[in-house]
Design a protein around this motif. Structure first.
Motif, PDB file in Angstrom:
ATOM      1  N   ARG A  49      -6.027   0.761   6.505  1.00  0.00           N
ATOM      2  CA  ARG A  49      -6.714   0.683   5.211  1.00  0.00           C
ATOM      3  C   ARG A  49      -6.804   2.067   4.573  1.00  0.00           C
ATOM      4  NH1 ARG A  49      -9.706  -2.973   8.374  1.00  0.00           N
ATOM      5  NH2 ARG A  49      -9.502  -5.127   7.628  1.00  0.00           N
ATOM      6  N   GLU A  50      -7.211   3.051   5.374  1.00  0.00           N
ATOM      7  CA  GLU A  50      -7.303   4.417   4.843  1.00  0.00           C
ATOM      8  C   GLU A  50      -5.925   4.941   4.446  1.00  0.00           C
ATOM      9  OE1 GLU A  50      -8.602   8.935   6.275  1.00  0.00           O
ATOM     10  OE2 GLU A  50      -9.309   7.189   7.424  1.00  0.00           O
ATOM     11  N   GLY A  51      -4.927   4.667   5.280  1.00  0.00           N
ATOM     12  CA  GLY A  51      -3.586   5.159   5.008  1.00  0.00           C
ATOM     13  C   GLY A  51      -2.969   4.549   3.765  1.00  0.00           C
ATOM     14  N   THR A  52      -3.114   3.229   3.595  1.00  0.00           N
ATOM     15  CA  THR A  52      -2.562   2.594   2.402  1.00  0.00           C
ATOM     16  C   THR A  52      -3.270   3.067   1.141  1.00  0.00           C
ATOM     17  OG1 THR A  52      -3.974   0.658   2.814  1.00  0.00           O
ATOM     18  CG2 THR A  52      -1.699   0.535   3.564  1.00  0.00           C
ATOM     19  N   GLU A  53      -4.580   3.278   1.220  1.00  0.00           N
ATOM     20  CA  GLU A  53      -5.304   3.801   0.065  1.00  0.00           C
ATOM     21  C   GLU A  53      -4.815   5.207  -0.284  1.00  0.00           C
ATOM     22  OE1 GLU A  53      -9.885   4.853  -1.392  1.00  0.00           O
ATOM     23  OE2 GLU A  53      -9.547   3.823   0.510  1.00  0.00           O
ATOM     24  N   HIS A  63       4.955   0.236   4.509  1.00  0.00           N
ATOM     25  CA  HIS A  63       5.628  -0.851   5.201  1.00  0.00           C
ATOM     26  C   HIS A  63       5.084  -0.944   6.620  1.00  0.00           C
ATOM     27  CE1 HIS A  63       9.385   0.122   2.494  1.00  0.00           C
ATOM     28  NE2 HIS A  63       8.307  -0.193   1.802  1.00  0.00           N
ATOM     29  N   LEU A  64       4.713  -2.137   7.042  1.00  0.00           N
ATOM     30  CA  LEU A  64       4.164  -2.365   8.375  1.00  0.00           C
ATOM     31  C   LEU A  64       5.220  -2.995   9.270  1.00  0.00           C
ATOM     32  CD1 LEU A  64       1.851  -2.513  10.453  1.00  0.00           C
ATOM     33  CD2 LEU A  64       1.161  -4.678   9.391  1.00  0.00           C
ATOM     34  N   ALA A  65       5.496  -2.347  10.416  1.00  0.00           N
ATOM     35  CA  ALA A  65       6.488  -2.862  11.362  1.00  0.00           C
ATOM     36  C   ALA A  65       5.892  -3.966  12.218  1.00  0.00           C
ATOM     37  CB  ALA A  65       6.997  -1.727  12.244  1.00  0.00           C
ATOM     38  N   ASP A  87      -5.773  -8.636   4.728  1.00  0.00           N
ATOM     39  CA  ASP A  87      -6.410  -8.101   3.525  1.00  0.00           C
ATOM     40  C   ASP A  87      -6.002  -6.653   3.247  1.00  0.00           C
ATOM     41  OD1 ASP A  87      -7.824  -7.304   5.873  1.00  0.00           O
ATOM     42  OD2 ASP A  87      -9.490  -6.643   4.618  1.00  0.00           O
ATOM     43  N   ILE A  88      -5.267  -6.036   4.153  1.00  0.00           N
ATOM     44  CA  ILE A  88      -4.803  -4.659   3.937  1.00  0.00           C
ATOM     45  C   ILE A  88      -3.614  -4.710   2.978  1.00  0.00           C
ATOM     46  CG2 ILE A  88      -3.871  -2.593   5.053  1.00  0.00           C
ATOM     47  CD1 ILE A  88      -5.265  -3.514   7.628  1.00  0.00           C
ATOM     48  N   PRO A  89      -3.627  -3.917   1.907  1.00  0.00           N
ATOM     49  CA  PRO A  89      -2.596  -4.039   0.867  1.00  0.00           C
ATOM     50  C   PRO A  89      -1.258  -3.413   1.241  1.00  0.00           C
ATOM     51  CG  PRO A  89      -4.121  -2.291   0.280  1.00  0.00           C
ATOM     52  CD  PRO A  89      -4.670  -2.929   1.536  1.00  0.00           C
ATOM     53  N   VAL A  90      -0.676  -3.906   2.344  1.00  0.00           N
ATOM     54  CA  VAL A  90       0.647  -3.442   2.758  1.00  0.00           C
ATOM     55  C   VAL A  90       1.687  -3.959   1.765  1.00  0.00           C
ATOM     56  CG1 VAL A  90       2.378  -3.661   4.574  1.00  0.00           C
ATOM     57  CG2 VAL A  90      -0.012  -3.295   5.179  1.00  0.00           C
ATOM     58  N   ASP A  91       2.680  -3.137   1.456  1.00  0.00           N
ATOM     59  CA  ASP A  91       3.686  -3.522   0.458  1.00  0.00           C
ATOM     60  C   ASP A  91       4.809  -4.364   1.039  1.00  0.00           C
ATOM     61  OD1 ASP A  91       2.776  -1.941  -1.998  1.00  0.00           O
ATOM     62  OD2 ASP A  91       2.820  -0.392  -0.447  1.00  0.00           O
ATOM     63  N   ALA A  92       5.109  -4.178   2.333  1.00  0.00           N
ATOM     64  CA  ALA A  92       6.195  -4.944   2.950  1.00  0.00           C
ATOM     65  C   ALA A  92       5.994  -4.981   4.458  1.00  0.00           C
ATOM     66  CB  ALA A  92       7.547  -4.322   2.609  1.00  0.00           C
ATOM     67  N   TYR A  93       6.590  -5.995   5.084  1.00  0.00           N
ATOM     68  CA  TYR A  93       6.519  -6.174   6.527  1.00  0.00           C
ATOM     69  C   TYR A  93       7.937  -6.145   7.089  1.00  0.00           C
ATOM     70  CZ  TYR A  93       1.767  -7.725   5.534  1.00  0.00           C
ATOM     71  OH  TYR A  93       0.463  -7.788   5.093  1.00  0.00           O
ATOM     72  N   PRO A 109       1.332 -15.814   2.639  1.00  0.00           N
ATOM     73  CA  PRO A 109       2.444 -16.474   1.944  1.00  0.00           C
ATOM     74  C   PRO A 109       3.229 -15.576   0.990  1.00  0.00           C
ATOM     75  CG  PRO A 109       0.490 -17.864   1.940  1.00  0.00           C
ATOM     76  CD  PRO A 109       0.056 -16.530   2.466  1.00  0.00           C
ATOM     77  N   ASP A 110       2.574 -14.582   0.387  1.00  0.00           N
ATOM     78  CA  ASP A 110       3.275 -13.738  -0.581  1.00  0.00           C
ATOM     79  C   ASP A 110       3.793 -12.445   0.034  1.00  0.00           C
ATOM     80  OD1 ASP A 110       0.813 -12.624  -0.119  1.00  0.00           O
ATOM     81  OD2 ASP A 110       0.405 -12.122  -2.223  1.00  0.00           O
ATOM     82  N   ALA A 111       3.858 -12.368   1.356  1.00  0.00           N
ATOM     83  CA  ALA A 111       4.308 -11.147   2.031  1.00  0.00           C
ATOM     84  C   ALA A 111       5.759 -10.834   1.677  1.00  0.00           C
ATOM     85  CB  ALA A 111       4.162 -11.296   3.541  1.00  0.00           C
TER      86      ALA A 111
END
Length: 407
Positions: A49-53, A63-65, A87-93, A109-111
């Motif tokens: 959360r801190e990192g994405t912010e 991007h989360l692996a 709920d963490i606003p990651v942009d891609a997985y 669903p919108d990942a």
């Protein structure tokens, strides 16, 4: 994408911030579970959360692996984990296992999904299959040539993104899908616990077929028959761009912040110079010289121009080349006194010649003439790890600048 993306590794929160400050357009990291770098620091949910912010406030994507190959025992823990981080606003997985993809779709669903290089995607038919599964970006297998990448690009929809590794360690096994670690140590490389047996010292003996020997040069230290040189494409970025690559990926979630800063800065400078004047672009060898002041192995261009031969292997040692030591990280700077607060990372002594570099501009060199401890008492030596120092700077610096010293 109008410009190629520079994608940097972020093994922990500090590395994430360094990558962002030194010029990454995007960062990739693992959580505490289900990424393929169990030995990296990785990020807790709160750190993500801190990192994405932090990254998003500076226009950098995250991007989360999730690129493990799941066993039965992983399925329910994966669902629970995704519920915890959704709920963490990651942009891609970053994913490789179809089961992980399916569960990701169910929970988020919108990942946005990116196909991991672990899926060893090597042709345009496979590429179009994954695109039909709503995978937006394909991380190319490292065994592809530039001509093969170009052909894949020509046979894909324009909105499909291609990502390719441009720098870092090369796995001896096909697209990193290695069983050697599991066989020798019980540590599964495909579940994030690789023991790197490809860097071990080996001797090859043929006992059952006399006269059939693999000719291997050997010295007293052993023979490193599986030991690949590191990939470096710094002087070939225009060729990658013209082949249709959208994202340049740097390997190294387990590397130091010193390494990350040098490598990201070098590629950032090269990319920016290219887009400033594509037709008149000229590679500057000083980018490479600066980059090599971080620890590194000898380099190869991998499979991009031809299939690697014996020159792509390092037979004498698996050690890194370390010509410089990382001596300090700037925490703050007072422009009136010209005093920087520095966190020591390796021993420094009064009178040392040190080099200071940051995200912008060139490095500068100075003699270490003024150094005090945290209380302001003059000291002649700083031998203690992470000791807080006050050092007078010859030129202005800022937080996250680094100090180095030639060995």
């Amino acid at each position: 994408m109008d410009r190629v993306e520079l994608l940097a590794p972020a093994g922990d929160l500090e590395k994430l911030k360094i990558a962002v400050e030194y010029g990454a357009d995007a960062v990739y990291f693992g959580g505490e579970m289900f990424s393929l770098r169990a030995g990296a620091g990785n990020l807790t949910a709160d750190e993500m959360r801190e990192g994405t912010e932090y990254a998003h406030s500076r226009g950098v994507r995250c991007h989360l692996a999730l690129n493990v190959y799941a066993h039965n025992e992983d399925i329910e823990p994966l669902r629970t984990y995704l519920e915890d981080v959704k709920d963490i606003p990651v942009d891609a997985y970053i994913v490789s296992d179809p089961a992980v993809m399916q569960i990701l779709r169910e929970v988020i669903p919108d990942a946005e999904m990116h196909l991991s290089t672990q899926a060893n995607m090597t042709n345009y038919v496979t590429a179009n299959y994954w695109r039909s599964q709503d995978v937006k970006r394909l991380v190319l297998a490292r065994e592809l040539s530039l001509d093969e990448i170009r052909e894949i690009r020509e046979n894909l929809p324009d909105d499909t993104e291609l990502e390719a590794f441009v720098h870092g360690a090369m796995c001896i096994s096909y697209s990193g899908r290695c069983l050697l670690s599991n066989f020798m140590t019980g540590r599964d490389a495909n579940r994030g616990a690789c023991a790197h047996p490809c860097r071990y010292k080996y001797r090859v003996e043929e006992e059952k077929r006399p006269g059939e020997y693999w000719p291997v040069d050997e010295d007293a230290r052993g023979t490193y028959i599986f030991n690949s040189k590191d990939l470096c494409m710094l002087d070939h970025l225009p060729e990658l761009i013209s082949a249709g690559v959208n994202s340049f990926k740097i390997e190294g979630r387990m590397k130091s912040i010193f390494y990350i800063a040098h490598v990201i800065k070098a590629y950032r400078r090269a990319i920016d110079a290219y887009y400033q004047d594509p037709d008149g672009y000229r590679y500057d060898p000083t980018w490479f010289t600066e980059m090599c002041k971080a620890s590194h192995r000898d380099f190869t261009t991998g499979f991009y121009f031809q299939k690697p031969d014996s020159d792509a292997q390092e037979y004498s040692s698996s050690s890194y080349i370390r010509d410089y030591s990382f001596t300090g990280l700037v925490k703050s700077y007072d422009p009136e006194t010209k005093i920087a607060v520095v966190e020591q990372r390796n021993k420094m002594d009064l009178g040392d010649i040190i080099e200071i570099f940051g995200p912008e501009g060139d490095a500068f060199t100075q003699k270490l003439n003024y150094m005090t401890d945290e209380e302001g008492s003059p000291i002649e030596s700083a031998p203690h790890p992470q000791q807080i120092l006050h050092i007078k700077m010859a030129q202005p610096v800022a937080e996250m600048y680094m100090l180095r010293k030639e060995k």
